[in-house]
Design a protein around this motif. Structure first.
Motif, PDB file in Angstrom:
ATOM      1  N   GLU A  75       0.831  -1.200   0.000  1.00 13.74           N
ATOM      2  CA  GLU A  75       0.000   0.000   0.000  1.00 13.74           C
ATOM      3  C   GLU A  75       0.872   1.258   0.000  1.00 13.74           C
ATOM      4  O   GLU A  75       0.555   2.241  -0.671  1.00 13.74           O
ATOM      5  N   GLU A  76       1.972   1.208   0.748  1.00 16.79           N
ATOM      6  CA  GLU A  76       2.866   2.360   0.779  1.00 16.79           C
ATOM      7  C   GLU A  76       3.513   2.579  -0.589  1.00 16.79           C
ATOM      8  O   GLU A  76       3.644   3.719  -1.047  1.00 16.79           O
ATOM      9  N   ARG A  78       0.875   4.095  -2.795  1.00 14.51           N
ATOM     10  CA  ARG A  78       0.652   5.493  -2.454  1.00 14.51           C
ATOM     11  C   ARG A  78       1.781   6.375  -2.980  1.00 14.51           C
ATOM     12  O   ARG A  78       1.537   7.454  -3.527  1.00 14.51           O
ATOM     13  N   ARG A  79       3.020   5.910  -2.814  1.00 17.45           N
ATOM     14  CA  ARG A  79       4.161   6.707  -3.280  1.00 17.45           C
ATOM     15  C   ARG A  79       4.172   6.817  -4.801  1.00 17.45           C
ATOM     16  O   ARG A  79       4.500   7.865  -5.352  1.00 17.45           O
TER      17      ARG A  79
END
Length: 317
Positions: free
Chosen positions: A115-116, A119-120
């Motif tokens: 997820e990170e 998102r990035r």
């Protein structure tokens, strides 16, 4: 937590270890070991990952699979299941042995990382802002979306991030950045980069050394954003920036607050001698004491601001 189970096909006997019962949220030996019971506890969306009753009896089992289990109390755990079929000399399946391992924490961490990364990647596609890391081998770990935006191979920009900079600025920026990297010091610079769609963007790039609590250099973390954009908060970059605060920064901050060394010691919960060592730069950069001192100064209204010339400015308010 782990557990094991077995099924002797000829006699129909099934045995679960106490650990396997507990993995499923059951009291050991309070329920009868039964493959149908196991299937009933597996999340409906994951049941296809386990062999059917008929497949098990034929010895057709996957060597390893991962499923979610819904325990009787409603909690969900992720189990890694390993299975092995045993056959007679004539090739008939005679028994199934299995083991299970609770990998919930590992799977949750993996999902958080995915997820990170998502998102990035979305942040660079929409705002052209990216946090990244730099290894000891100088390889930059950029989101894949950065390569898409610039129209360059991802591997190329990770090995040579300066390839994104326009040719007339590339060498000077590279030399300045590598000088600070070699010194293991904070770096900040600006550069123009051409995007895949032909647009020319002006970026601010910051990289900061990262050290462990013993002061050992681990590499760098970085932030890249358009010059006109405010620098976004980044926890990793924030702590690394705190490590870049030196003795003269601390003295300047105390002067702005009209604090003595003892005042800083009391505010940060440290001894007077520790503050003195920090201001004399005799404490290594990764020490927790430095982070405590900086945190105390921030609470009192001090800001440490990265400047375009690669220095840290100290301000109040």
């Amino acid at each position: 937590m782990s557990g094991a189970w077995s099924w002797v096909l000829a006699g129909g006997e099934q045995i679960w270890s106490p650990g396997f019962f507990r993995l499923l949220g059951l009291v050991p030996n309070a329920a009868k070991a039964d493959y149908d019971l196991l299937l009933s506890l597996v999340h409906p969306e994951d049941r296809h990952r386990l062999p059917s009753l008929g497949e098990v009896r034929q010895g057709h089992v996957p060597p390893e699979t991962t499923v979610r289990v819904i325990r009787p109390n409603g909690t969900v755990r992720v189990l890694s299941l390993m299975m092995e079929a045993r056959f007679s000399g004539e090739g008939r399946p005679v028994a199934i042995n299995g083991s299970a391992l609770d990998v919930t924490d590992r799977e949750q961490l993996s999902l958080m990382r995915k997820e990170e990364r998502r998102r990035r990647g979305a942040l660079y596609l929409t705002e052209h802002i990216a946090a990244f890391s730099v290894g000891l081998d100088l390889r930059h770990e950029f989101p894949f979306e950065m390569a898409q935006v610039h129209g360059l191979p991802h591997e190329e920009i990770c090995l040579n991030p300066y390839a994104m900079i326009v040719p007339e600025e590339r060498q000077a920026f590279r030399d300045a950045a590598l000088t600070q990297i070699e010194r293991q010091e904070f770096f900040q610079g600006t550069a123009h980069e051409r995007l895949a769609n032909g647009e020319l963007w002006h970026f601010k790039i910051i990289t900061v050394p990262v050290r462990d609590p013993d002061g050992i250099y681990l590499g760098r973390c970085g932030l890249k954003c358009p010059v006109q954009s405010p620098i976004p908060a980044s926890l990793a970059l924030g702590e690394a920036l705190d490590q870049a605060v030196t003795g003269h920064h601390l003295r300047a901050a105390r002067a702005l607050l009209d604090w003595s060394m003892m005042d800083l010691a009391r505010a940060s919960g440290m001894s007077h001698s520790t503050v003195r060592r920090l201001e004399e730069d005799s404490e290594h950069r990764g020490s927790r004491s430095r982070l405590q001192a900086v945190a105390a100064l921030r609470r009192a209204g001090i800001r440490f601001i990265p400047m375009d010339d690669g220095t840290l400015a100290v301000a109040k308010g």
